[in-house]
Design a protein around this motif. Structure first.
Motif, PDB file in Angstrom:
ATOM      1  N   GLU A 129       0.827  -1.207   0.000  1.00 32.72           N
ATOM      2  CA  GLU A 129       0.000   0.000   0.000  1.00 32.72           C
ATOM      3  C   GLU A 129       0.866   1.264   0.000  1.00 32.72           C
ATOM      4  O   GLU A 129       0.556   2.239  -0.678  1.00 32.72           O
ATOM      5  CB  GLU A 129      -0.948   0.012   1.197  1.00 32.72           C
ATOM      6  N   LEU A 130       1.973   1.233   0.742  1.00 28.05           N
ATOM      7  CA  LEU A 130       2.901   2.371   0.718  1.00 28.05           C
ATOM      8  C   LEU A 130       3.386   2.626  -0.709  1.00 28.05           C
ATOM      9  O   LEU A 130       3.341   3.746  -1.206  1.00 28.05           O
ATOM     10  CB  LEU A 130       4.095   2.119   1.644  1.00 28.05           C
ATOM     11  N   ALA A 131       3.850   1.571  -1.372  1.00 26.60           N
ATOM     12  CA  ALA A 131       4.381   1.700  -2.731  1.00 26.60           C
ATOM     13  C   ALA A 131       3.303   2.176  -3.705  1.00 26.60           C
ATOM     14  O   ALA A 131       3.559   3.023  -4.564  1.00 26.60           O
ATOM     15  CB  ALA A 131       4.965   0.369  -3.199  1.00 26.60           C
ATOM     16  N   GLU A 132       2.105   1.641  -3.555  1.00 27.85           N
ATOM     17  CA  GLU A 132       1.008   2.006  -4.455  1.00 27.85           C
ATOM     18  C   GLU A 132       0.670   3.494  -4.347  1.00 27.85           C
ATOM     19  O   GLU A 132       0.508   4.182  -5.351  1.00 27.85           O
ATOM     20  CB  GLU A 132      -0.214   1.161  -4.109  1.00 27.85           C
ATOM     21  N   VAL A 133       0.588   3.996  -3.129  1.00 24.80           N
ATOM     22  CA  VAL A 133       0.236   5.405  -2.942  1.00 24.80           C
ATOM     23  C   VAL A 133       1.349   6.317  -3.434  1.00 24.80           C
ATOM     24  O   VAL A 133       1.093   7.338  -4.084  1.00 24.80           O
ATOM     25  CB  VAL A 133      -0.133   5.690  -1.470  1.00 24.80           C
ATOM     26  N   VAL A 134       2.598   5.956  -3.170  1.00 27.92           N
ATOM     27  CA  VAL A 134       3.723   6.765  -3.665  1.00 27.92           C
ATOM     28  C   VAL A 134       3.660   6.844  -5.181  1.00 27.92           C
ATOM     29  O   VAL A 134       3.796   7.925  -5.768  1.00 27.92           O
ATOM     30  CB  VAL A 134       5.074   6.202  -3.180  1.00 27.92           C
TER      31      VAL A 134
END
Length: 163
Positions: A129-134
């Motif tokens: 989720e961190l990677a997706e939002v970034v």
């Protein structure tokens, strides 16, 4: 949450803040304070060059181990909720979410996760989720700019995925 204005605070000062934040999260029913504590943990590690194995860092590492042992459920919960920071309009909150994830990883790297109920799948979900939002918000350049110096590459959420 985290600010550049306090970048020069000592690791010991940050540990005092961590203790206060965890106490407040535990006793005043303010669980979001535990996420702030993880950010402070990452910043304390950054002040030590991310090397908590050296003799100079041993008092800090010992204090962190004790705090994590006392508040294991709280820090486990906190890492699962860092993604709440991702949906604020302030891109700096995304950086705080990454710092909080690094703070949690630091506790795991110190070997203090025996009582954790989290399995690798939980953390993989957070990392995804961190990677997706970034990526979706086009924040890769900001993340690269604000990535702490000397952060270990094992903290992969700070780095763009290799193609």
């Amino acid at each position: 949450m985290a600010g550049d204005d306090d970048a020069e605070r000592s690791p010991e000062d940050r540990l005092t803040t961590v203790a206060a934040l965890l106490d407040r999260a535990r006793t005043a029913d303010e669980p979001a304070r535990a996420v702030q504590a993880l950010v402070e943990i990452a910043q304390a590690a950054g002040a030590l060059g991310w090397d908590l194995d050296g003799s100079d860092a041993e008092p800090v590492a010992a204090t962190l181990r004790a705090m994590a042992t006392r508040d294991r459920q709280l820090v486990d919960w906190a890492v699962l909720t860092v993604t709440n920071l991702l949906y604020d309009d302030d891109p700096g909150e995304v950086v705080d979410a990454l710092l909080a994830r690094s703070g949690y990883q630091l506790l795991r790297d110190l070997g203090d996760d025996a009582d954790s109920r989290l399995d690798p799948g939980h953390l993989a979900d957070v990392d995804a989720e961190l990677a997706e939002v970034v990526e979706e918000r086009g924040l890769a350049a900001l993340v690269a700019q604000r990535r702490p110096t000397a952060i270990p590459h094992s903290h992969s959420w700070w780095f763009e995925p290799a193609d």
